[in-house]
Design a protein around this motif. Sequence first.
Motif, short mmCIF file in Angstrom:
data_model
loop_
_atom_site.label_atom_id
_atom_site.label_comp_id
_atom_site.label_asym_id
_atom_site.label_seq_id
_atom_site.Cartn_x
_atom_site.Cartn_y
_atom_site.Cartn_z
N ALA A 19 3.62 -2.62 1.50
CA ALA A 19 4.19 -1.64 0.56
C ALA A 19 3.21 -1.33 -0.58
O ALA A 19 3.14 -0.22 -1.07
N ASP A 20 2.41 -2.34 -0.97
CA ASP A 20 1.49 -2.15 -2.09
C ASP A 20 0.04 -1.91 -1.66
O ASP A 20 -0.88 -2.03 -2.47
N ALA A 21 -0.16 -1.55 -0.37
CA ALA A 21 -1.52 -1.23 0.08
C ALA A 21 -1.78 0.26 -0.07
O ALA A 21 -0.88 1.07 0.10
N VAL A 22 -3.03 0.60 -0.40
CA VAL A 22 -3.40 2.01 -0.53
C VAL A 22 -3.92 2.48 0.82
O VAL A 22 -4.83 1.88 1.40
N GLU A 23 -3.33 3.56 1.35
CA GLU A 23 -3.78 4.08 2.64
C GLU A 23 -4.96 5.03 2.46
O GLU A 23 -4.94 5.89 1.60
N VAL A 24 -6.00 4.82 3.27
CA VAL A 24 -7.17 5.69 3.22
C VAL A 24 -7.43 6.23 4.62
O VAL A 24 -7.66 5.45 5.56
N ARG A 25 -7.36 7.55 4.79
CA ARG A 25 -7.63 8.17 6.09
C ARG A 25 -9.13 8.38 6.22
O ARG A 25 -9.75 8.98 5.36
N THR A 26 -9.72 7.87 7.28
CA THR A 26 -11.18 7.87 7.39
C THR A 26 -11.72 8.89 8.39
O THR A 26 -12.92 8.89 8.67
#
Length: 228
Positions: A202-209
Amino acid sequence: NSKTQEETDMHVAIDGPSGAGKSTVARRLARELGCVYMDTGAMYRAVGLLAHRLGVDDRDDEALSRMLDAGVEIRAALAPEGQRTLLNGEDVEDQIRTQEIGMAASNVAACPSVRRALVAMQRQAAQGCDVVMDGRDIGTNVLPRAEHKFFLTASPRVRAQRRCDELRARGQAAEFDQILREVQERDEQDMNRKESPLVRAADAVEVRTDDLGIDEVVQVLLALMGRA
Ligand code: DC
């Protein structure tokens, strides 16, 4: 100072599906930050390889548990010439990087006894040191109190293409359509298993690569950490 040891260590958790760029990014990030890098996928691969060698069914939790109880030492070390994975002292880095052992790793990773043993080793290794750890359940389960959590993603086609390039760079044959099917099969299995499925904390930042090169992803993460 009332902070516990765990709170003073810098722990960075990087999770996501295969081919999202986790290990390359995590290794670079660790170097930038002066941290240890730990590739937990390599540990599941080493267990998969051992089962394969001993003819142990890689979906049989009890048999795998007995295999681990017999004493298995796994180390995922970063040597100057690159990552080396040691299984009972033997360097198995090249042998664990095949599609076949990737699937065996995904199978053993669904077994509770294997997860229990490896998670314990991973937590132990992280204790008292600054570490960047990559895997599937680092932010959710292995290091739930990690200071920084990232979830890297990319479309299945982009991830399959990266896998192909990686295999070819290692001199192995790779056929795109087949790799794409395997990537999808492995995601499906990793996301839908009962034990610690692949899911964004829930507290992770999603990064689309998808459209980012390795350097760009590393810069984005450093910026998100306030270190750029
Ligand atoms: O990241 P990788 O492809 O080397 O991982 C191999 C397999 O191990 C993958 O199918 C998922 C599993 N794995 C896991 O369940 N938990 C982790 N922390 C790391 C990997």
